[in-house]
Design a protein around this motif. Structure first.
Motif, PDB file in Angstrom:
ATOM      1  N   PHE A   1       0.766  -1.165   0.009  1.00  0.00           N
ATOM      2  CA  PHE A   1      -0.058  -0.166   0.048  1.00  0.00           C
ATOM      3  C   PHE A   1       0.832   1.384  -0.057  1.00  0.00           C
ATOM      4  O   PHE A   1       0.472   1.917  -0.474  1.00  0.00           O
ATOM      5  N   ILE A   2       2.084   1.269   0.685  1.00  0.00           N
ATOM      6  CA  ILE A   2       2.928   2.293   0.538  1.00  0.00           C
ATOM      7  C   ILE A   2       3.457   2.497  -0.862  1.00  0.00           C
ATOM      8  O   ILE A   2       3.480   3.569  -1.254  1.00  0.00           O
ATOM      9  N   LEU A   3       3.625   1.188  -1.411  1.00  0.00           N
ATOM     10  CA  LEU A   3       4.109   1.718  -2.931  1.00  0.00           C
ATOM     11  C   LEU A   3       3.049   2.324  -3.833  1.00  0.00           C
ATOM     12  O   LEU A   3       3.090   2.699  -4.672  1.00  0.00           O
ATOM     13  N   CYS A   4       1.597   1.834  -3.570  1.00  0.00           N
ATOM     14  CA  CYS A   4       0.442   2.254  -4.471  1.00  0.00           C
ATOM     15  C   CYS A   4       0.609   3.757  -4.022  1.00  0.00           C
ATOM     16  O   CYS A   4       0.475   4.471  -5.003  1.00  0.00           O
ATOM     17  N   ALA A   5       0.794   4.102  -2.833  1.00  0.00           N
ATOM     18  CA  ALA A   5       1.095   5.534  -2.710  1.00  0.00           C
ATOM     19  C   ALA A   5       1.943   6.400  -3.499  1.00  0.00           C
ATOM     20  O   ALA A   5       1.833   7.332  -4.016  1.00  0.00           O
ATOM     21  N   LEU A   6       3.091   5.720  -3.364  1.00  0.00           N
ATOM     22  CA  LEU A   6       4.278   6.287  -4.282  1.00  0.00           C
ATOM     23  C   LEU A   6       3.863   6.272  -5.798  1.00  0.00           C
ATOM     24  O   LEU A   6       4.258   7.160  -6.456  1.00  0.00           O
ATOM     25  N   VAL A   7       3.214   5.210  -6.275  1.00  0.00           N
ATOM     26  CA  VAL A   7       3.108   5.189  -7.936  1.00  0.00           C
ATOM     27  C   VAL A   7       2.098   6.055  -8.164  1.00  0.00           C
ATOM     28  O   VAL A   7       2.263   6.855  -9.054  1.00  0.00           O
ATOM     29  N   TRP A   8       1.020   6.401  -7.413  1.00  0.00           N
ATOM     30  CA  TRP A   8      -0.062   7.278  -7.611  1.00  0.00           C
ATOM     31  C   TRP A   8       0.622   8.873  -7.775  1.00  0.00           C
ATOM     32  O   TRP A   8       0.325   9.649  -8.458  1.00  0.00           O
ATOM     33  N   LEU A   9       1.467   9.230  -6.668  1.00  0.00           N
ATOM     34  CA  LEU A   9       1.858  10.448  -6.523  1.00  0.00           C
ATOM     35  C   LEU A   9       3.046  10.504  -7.753  1.00  0.00           C
ATOM     36  O   LEU A   9       2.949  11.627  -8.245  1.00  0.00           O
ATOM     37  N   SER A  10       3.772   9.573  -7.948  1.00  0.00           N
ATOM     38  CA  SER A  10       4.696   9.630  -9.101  1.00  0.00           C
ATOM     39  C   SER A  10       4.074   9.898 -10.317  1.00  0.00           C
ATOM     40  O   SER A  10       4.762  10.554 -11.315  1.00  0.00           O
ATOM     41  N   ASN A  11       3.019   9.413 -10.450  1.00  0.00           N
ATOM     42  CA  ASN A  11       2.169   9.270 -11.662  1.00  0.00           C
ATOM     43  C   ASN A  11       1.898  10.709 -11.916  1.00  0.00           C
ATOM     44  O   ASN A  11       1.926  10.978 -13.017  1.00  0.00           O
ATOM     45  N   PHE A  12       1.297  11.253 -10.947  1.00  0.00           N
ATOM     46  CA  PHE A  12       0.610  12.636 -11.132  1.00  0.00           C
ATOM     47  C   PHE A  12       1.745  13.572 -11.526  1.00  0.00           C
ATOM     48  O   PHE A  12       1.651  14.348 -12.517  1.00  0.00           O
ATOM     49  N   PHE A  13       2.789  13.483 -10.641  1.00  0.00           N
ATOM     50  CA  PHE A  13       4.037  14.568 -10.959  1.00  0.00           C
ATOM     51  C   PHE A  13       4.602  14.139 -12.536  1.00  0.00           C
ATOM     52  O   PHE A  13       5.189  15.129 -12.863  1.00  0.00           O
ATOM     53  N   TRP A  14       4.891  12.904 -12.750  1.00  0.00           N
ATOM     54  CA  TRP A  14       5.348  12.640 -14.132  1.00  0.00           C
ATOM     55  C   TRP A  14       4.347  13.255 -15.222  1.00  0.00           C
ATOM     56  O   TRP A  14       4.807  14.047 -16.082  1.00  0.00           O
ATOM     57  N   LEU A  15       2.903  13.294 -15.199  1.00  0.00           N
ATOM     58  CA  LEU A  15       2.271  13.725 -16.202  1.00  0.00           C
ATOM     59  C   LEU A  15       2.330  15.275 -16.079  1.00  0.00           C
ATOM     60  O   LEU A  15       2.184  15.940 -16.919  1.00  0.00           O
ATOM     61  N   HIS A  16       2.166  16.063 -15.053  1.00  0.00           N
ATOM     62  CA  HIS A  16       2.230  17.245 -14.507  1.00  0.00           C
ATOM     63  C   HIS A  16       3.748  17.780 -15.419  1.00  0.00           C
ATOM     64  O   HIS A  16       3.602  18.793 -16.115  1.00  0.00           O
ATOM     65  N   ARG A  17       4.652  16.930 -15.181  1.00  0.00           N
ATOM     66  CA  ARG A  17       6.041  17.407 -15.716  1.00  0.00           C
ATOM     67  C   ARG A  17       5.919  17.515 -17.259  1.00  0.00           C
ATOM     68  O   ARG A  17       6.285  18.379 -18.114  1.00  0.00           O
ATOM     69  N   LYS A  18       5.238  16.502 -17.765  1.00  0.00           N
ATOM     70  CA  LYS A  18       5.067  16.415 -19.327  1.00  0.00           C
ATOM     71  C   LYS A  18       4.131  17.294 -19.757  1.00  0.00           C
ATOM     72  O   LYS A  18       4.300  17.840 -20.979  1.00  0.00           O
ATOM     73  N   GLU A  19       3.062  17.628 -19.042  1.00  0.00           N
ATOM     74  CA  GLU A  19       2.101  18.538 -19.520  1.00  0.00           C
ATOM     75  C   GLU A  19       2.833  19.974 -19.629  1.00  0.00           C
ATOM     76  O   GLU A  19       2.605  20.929 -20.450  1.00  0.00           O
ATOM     77  N   ASP A  20       3.659  20.513 -18.745  1.00  0.00           N
ATOM     78  CA  ASP A  20       4.462  21.413 -18.561  1.00  0.00           C
ATOM     79  C   ASP A  20       5.199  21.479 -19.669  1.00  0.00           C
ATOM     80  O   ASP A  20       5.598  22.656 -20.520  1.00  0.00           O
ATOM     81  N   ALA A  21       5.946  20.545 -20.198  1.00  0.00           N
ATOM     82  CA  ALA A  21       6.901  20.528 -21.380  1.00  0.00           C
ATOM     83  C   ALA A  21       5.896  20.821 -22.574  1.00  0.00           C
ATOM     84  O   ALA A  21       6.428  21.507 -23.564  1.00  0.00           O
ATOM     85  N   GLU A  22       5.085  20.236 -22.845  1.00  0.00           N
ATOM     86  CA  GLU A  22       4.155  20.284 -23.994  1.00  0.00           C
ATOM     87  C   GLU A  22       3.454  21.803 -23.948  1.00  0.00           C
ATOM     88  O   GLU A  22       3.431  22.344 -25.142  1.00  0.00           O
ATOM     89  N   ASP A  23       3.583  22.666 -22.760  1.00  0.00           N
ATOM     90  CA  ASP A  23       2.983  23.874 -22.845  1.00  0.00           C
ATOM     91  C   ASP A  23       4.018  24.963 -23.712  1.00  0.00           C
ATOM     92  O   ASP A  23       3.878  25.779 -23.921  1.00  0.00           O
ATOM     93  N   ARG A  24       5.280  24.317 -23.780  1.00  0.00           N
ATOM     94  CA  ARG A  24       6.116  25.151 -24.189  1.00  0.00           C
ATOM     95  C   ARG A  24       6.183  25.223 -25.793  1.00  0.00           C
ATOM     96  O   ARG A  24       6.732  25.938 -26.580  1.00  0.00           O
ATOM     97  N   ASN A  25       5.496  23.965 -26.378  1.00  0.00           N
ATOM     98  CA  ASN A  25       5.500  23.886 -27.665  1.00  0.00           C
ATOM     99  C   ASN A  25       3.946  24.289 -28.347  1.00  0.00           C
ATOM    100  O   ASN A  25       3.773  24.493 -29.328  1.00  0.00           O
TER     101      ASN A  25
END
Length: 206
Positions: free
Chosen positions: A149-173
């Protein structure tokens, strides 16, 4: 339509995502069946009409939790695919990148569980409880449950920040003004879902 799917991206990606969704549904189904069976036999067990070893009852009580956690390990990658399309983030193949990780991780988890449950059921010592761990194997199963369950928490958190970072990168384009209002709302939805799940998983783990 030249392999383009309106919701998920390419046709191959859509099939892959739909397969993961089927896996999630099956895991929730297994969890429900095992949980229902466990609660169904308990009145007969407590009335003395049914003789079940506490070690087997412990398995029936704890195994559904692992099905539930496995489903929530897969779920963020599927919902991330949907939000990826909504955010218009291109050149991301999150589900395929995660396939090996998810399959390998679950094989390891259920192999360990199979070994622990087998040793526990064949343990000749008296099992004092079906709800609380009383042997070394059962304590290890409980610790594995918390770690998952701790791993689940880390996966959900990292998945959100990963998508957020990718979206920021797209905003530059792209034109950021055209995308900002829609994406802010979607990112807020993602943040709420991610942090509620993270909070719940941490509470469940401890």
């Amino acid at each position: 339509s030249s392999g383009i799917n309106a919701e998920y991206g390419t046709e191959d990606e859509s099939i892959l995502t739909m397969n993961w969704r089927k896996v999630i549904h099956l895991l929730f189904l297994f969890e429900s069946i095992f949980r229902a069976a466990f609660f169904f036999i308990q009145p007969f067990f407590f009335e003395g009409d049914l003789s079940i070893r506490n070690s087997f009852n412990f398995l029936m009580n704890t195994l559904p939790t692992f099905f539930y956690a496995s489903a929530f390990l897969v779920l963020p990658f599927v919902y991330g695919r949907v939000y990826r399309k909504q955010l218009e983030v291109v050149n991301i193949n999150l589900t395929q990148e995660s396939r090996g990780f998810l399959v390998g991780l679950n094989i390891i988890i259920y192999t360990i569980l199979f070994i622990l449950y087998t040793f526990d059921i064949n343990d000749s010592r008296k099992h004092l409880s079906f709800s609380l761990p009383t042997t070394e194997q059962e304590f290890m199963i409980v610790y594995l449950d918390s770690a998952l369950f701790i791993l689940c928490a880390l996966v959900w958190l990292s998945n959100f920040f990963w998508l957020h970072r990718k979206e920021d990168a797209e905003d530059r384009n792209f034109n950021k003004m055209e995308r900002s209002e829609k994406n802010k709302r979607l990112l807020l939805e993602m943040a709420i879902a991610a942090f509620l799940c993270v909070f719940s998983f941490i509470c469940r783990a401890v």
